[in-house]
Write an enzyme that holds these catalytic residues in place. Structure first.
Site, short mmCIF file in Angstrom:
data_model
loop_
_atom_site.label_atom_id
_atom_site.label_comp_id
_atom_site.label_asym_id
_atom_site.label_seq_id
_atom_site.Cartn_x
_atom_site.Cartn_y
_atom_site.Cartn_z
N CYS A 180 31.11 36.93 36.93
CA CYS A 180 32.29 36.68 38.03
C CYS A 180 32.41 37.81 39.15
O CYS A 180 32.81 38.64 38.82
CB CYS A 180 33.39 36.41 37.37
SG CYS A 180 34.85 36.31 38.28
N CYS A 225 35.99 38.83 39.78
CA CYS A 225 36.28 39.82 38.47
C CYS A 225 36.00 41.49 38.80
O CYS A 225 36.52 42.19 38.48
CB CYS A 225 35.82 39.20 37.25
SG CYS A 225 36.39 37.50 36.75
#
Length: 110
Positions: free
Chosen positions: A32, A35
């Site tokens: 991600c 993230c």
């Protein structure tokens, strides 16, 4: 080096639900991109507010049981737990100032 603690399913209860201070939980995954942008922001918050809040990271791919329990369907998801209960949640990558504003009541800032 990260200031956030990596937590797995077996440690979640002790590190988060039974913590003696508020805990910011970063639900994330290796793949991600957003993230990875939030990680350093939470590390800074962990460092600057170490006395008032703990920051932990939960990899949702490795700990699907926890992600399912808290209904994590979009990451990054940053939840604040206090006294074993979710008090606040923030979905998506946000700058440090926005996260500090959202979690201000728990960061010990006067």
């Amino acid at each position: 080096m990260s200031n956030a603690i990596d937590v797995n399913t077996s440690e979640f209860e002790t590190e988060v639900l039974q913590a003696d201070k508020p805990v910011i939980v970063d639900f994330w995954a290796e793949w991600c991109g957003p993230c990875r942008m939030v990680g350093p922001v939470l590390d800074a918050i962990a460092s600057e507010h170490a006395g008032s809040v703990k920051v932990v990271k939960v990899n949702v791919d490795d700990n699907q049981e926890i992600a399912a329990k808290y209904g994590i369907t979009s990451i990054p998801a940053v939840y604040l737990f206090n006294d074993g209960e979710v008090q606040k949640q923030s979905i998506g990558a946000k700058p440090k100032s926005a996260l500090e504003k959202e979690f201000a009541p728990y960061l010990g800032a006067q």
